[in-house]
Design a protein around this motif. Structure first.
Motif, PDB file in Angstrom:
ATOM      1  N   PHE A 125       0.244   9.751  92.473  1.00 20.30           N
ATOM      2  CA  PHE A 125       0.102   8.298  92.519  1.00 20.30           C
ATOM      3  C   PHE A 125       0.583   7.732  93.856  1.00 20.30           C
ATOM      4  N   TYR A 126       1.648   8.284  94.399  1.00 21.82           N
ATOM      5  CA  TYR A 126       2.177   7.818  95.682  1.00 21.82           C
ATOM      6  C   TYR A 126       1.098   7.874  96.758  1.00 21.82           C
ATOM      7  N   PHE A 127       0.439   9.020  96.896  1.00 18.11           N
ATOM      8  CA  PHE A 127      -0.534   9.163  97.973  1.00 18.11           C
ATOM      9  C   PHE A 127      -1.738   8.251  97.767  1.00 18.11           C
ATOM     10  N   HIS A 128      -2.174   8.072  96.529  1.00 23.42           N
ATOM     11  CA  HIS A 128      -3.297   7.160  96.284  1.00 23.42           C
ATOM     12  C   HIS A 128      -2.914   5.716  96.614  1.00 23.42           C
ATOM     13  N   ALA A 129      -1.769   5.291  96.111  1.00 19.85           N
ATOM     14  CA  ALA A 129      -1.356   3.895  96.322  1.00 19.85           C
ATOM     15  C   ALA A 129      -1.092   3.609  97.799  1.00 19.85           C
ATOM     16  N   ARG A 130      -0.489   4.554  98.503  1.00 20.54           N
ATOM     17  CA  ARG A 130      -0.189   4.333  99.920  1.00 20.54           C
ATOM     18  C   ARG A 130      -1.466   4.253 100.755  1.00 20.54           C
ATOM     19  N   LYS A 131      -2.505   4.968 100.360  1.00 22.15           N
ATOM     20  CA  LYS A 131      -3.785   4.844 101.062  1.00 22.15           C
ATOM     21  C   LYS A 131      -4.331   3.425 100.914  1.00 22.15           C
TER      22      LYS A 131
END
Length: 468
Positions: free
Chosen positions: A128-134
């Protein structure tokens, strides 16, 4: 619902066994069981029973005229034009992202929503971190939010919401994150009986990624999209941290072709890889699951030696919002699968079977292709955009995904002029991790290096985080 009402409904549909432990379960379990029964669509269960009865009948010859679907590749001026159109949509706040995140991390040996699984090669940050940060990086670049629609299931909705709250939505505004839950369906045994997985509880499983369409409408997410002026919805699955979310060129290509559904595809790594293939049949585009292909079809070659059905879908799509609205009430077909499901024996003991014992039913999002007026397929480089986390070990595992992420970021650093040591297999010798808000593309990495924001020692692990 009362017990008498439940008795009547269950007798009508041949499911009386669901109350056989009524006298031994607690008052709380009784209330929960009645609530479950009241929520079951028994008309759908009757359709499931018919599918189960017909499962051994020969399938319709839907593949008789099947041909590999046309696949486009974007480069040069065509890519530049599509990119411009995509960035125009992003600047004007007309693009949303939708992630399918209803699964648990069971196959990974992880207790919790799969999106919470730690995948960062160094930090251990979550999927979730990598998706949201994108998405946050896109918002900062283009000056408009990209609303994030997160489809959960009843089994992980509360835990998913709490994970976002505990992590302050990874920098996103809470107002731009919309959680919604897909429907749940029971599983049937070979006799068509709904399965209890505890004396006072019915086994329920998500209705598949095809349930996205009806869930969007039921939750109010579609209305929210319309209110926000969203024209295009970028759809992906939670287990792929390599996905180039809201890729402007893909968005622009979708818009330029007036497409209802656009599909990203990649070359299969081998004939038996478990990807559905994009085909045309009966004058319509469709995706045929790999399980539906014969061994001959999987291995068939063209004159140039390439696989006839070379390109597979990895569930990266762009939908027009208008199409989602039209399709929400269409009712996609159900698919049946033989699976292992915990069940209660006649004595009330819970049994975890060693082999498939039950039939689960799902809807597939790609069946909506049959209703689309215009579709396009766009090829992408899987080494840049696809490395899913599906298995605990072996292929498509956390180990392979972390290595692929490090390699991708190493290529970005090399393109910015940083010399990275690689092993003989083409992977960097040290782990590399980049916060998407630090750099989310090779060009962004080059700017960061030129501005001196990247403190890099190529002889050790490299972690590049955004200074908030």
């Amino acid at each position: 619902m009362t017990k008498d009402e439940a008795d009547r409904i269950l007798r009508e549909h041949g499911q009386e066994h669901l109350l056989r432990f009524w006298d031994v379960i607690s008052a709380e379990e009784r209330a929960g069981l009645l609530e479950q029964i009241s929520g079951i669509d028994f008309d759908t269960v009757e359709k499931m029973k018919k599918m189960l009865a017909d499962k051994d009948k020969p399938a319709a010859a839907v593949q008789a005229d099947m041909e590999a679907a046309p696949v486009s590749e974007l480069d040069g001026e065509a890519r530049d034009a599509a990119y411009r159109d995509g960035t125009f949509e992003l600047r004007n706040g007309r693009v949303a992202a939708l992630v399918v995140a209803g699964g648990q991390g069971t196959r990974l040996g992880f207790e919790g929503p799969k999106g919470c699984f730690a995948i960062g090669p160094i930090s251990g940050e979550s999927l979730f971190y990598f998706h949201a940060r994108k998405l946050l990086a896109l918002e900062r670049r283009w000056g408009a939010p990209v609303p994030f629609y997160v489809m959960t299931s009843q089994s992980n909705d509360a835990a998913t919401r709490k994970f976002f709250e505990d992590n302050s939505y990874f920098g996103l505004s809470k107002d731009n994150v919309f959680f919604f839950t897909q429907a749940m369906w029971p599983a049937l045994d070979a006799a068509g009986r709904i399965i209890l997985d505890a004396p006072g509880h019915i086994f329920m499983g998500p209705d598949g990624h095809g349930g996205t369409l009806s869930a969007l409408k039921k939750s109010g997410a579609l209305d929210d999209m319309v209110k926000r002026g969203i024209r295009s919805v970028y759809y992906f699955q939670v287990d792929n941290p390599m996905v180039d979310i809201c890729d402007p060129a893909f968005i622009g290509y979708h818009i330029r072709n007036l497409s209802d559904i656009s599909v990203k595809v990649c070359a299969k790594r081998d004939p038996n890889e478990g990807l559905g293939v994009v085909v045309t049949s009966g004058g319509k585009s469709r995706i045929v699951e790999y399980t539906e292909l014969t061994p001959e079809q999987k291995n068939e070659r063209r004159a140039d030696g390439e696989l006839r059905f070379k390109f597979g879908s990895v569930a990266i799509h762009v939908f027009s919002t208008d199409f989602l609205i039209r399709e929400a009430d269409a009712g996609l077909p159900m698919h049946i699968a033989h699976k292992k499901v915990p069940f209660v024996d006649e004595g009330g003991s819970v049994i975890k079977p060693a082999s498939p014992n039950a039939f689960k039913f799902e809807k597939f999002i790609f069946d909506a292709l049959a209703d689309a007026r215009t579709t396009v397929n766009l090829a992408f480089d899987r080494q840049q955009e696809f490395s899913p986390v599906k298995n605990a070990d072996g292929s498509d595992s956390p180990e392979t995904c972390r290595k692929d992420l490090s390699r991708k970021w190493a290529w970005w650093l090399e393109s910015a002029g940083i010399v990275i040591p690689f092993d003989r297999y083409g992977y960097p010798l040290h782990s590399i991790e980049v916060d998407p808000c630090f750099a989310d593309s090779p060009s962004a990495m080059k700017i960061a290096v030129e501005e001196g924001r990247a403190n890099i020692n190529p002889q050790g692990d490299i972690l590049l985080k955004c200074a908030e």
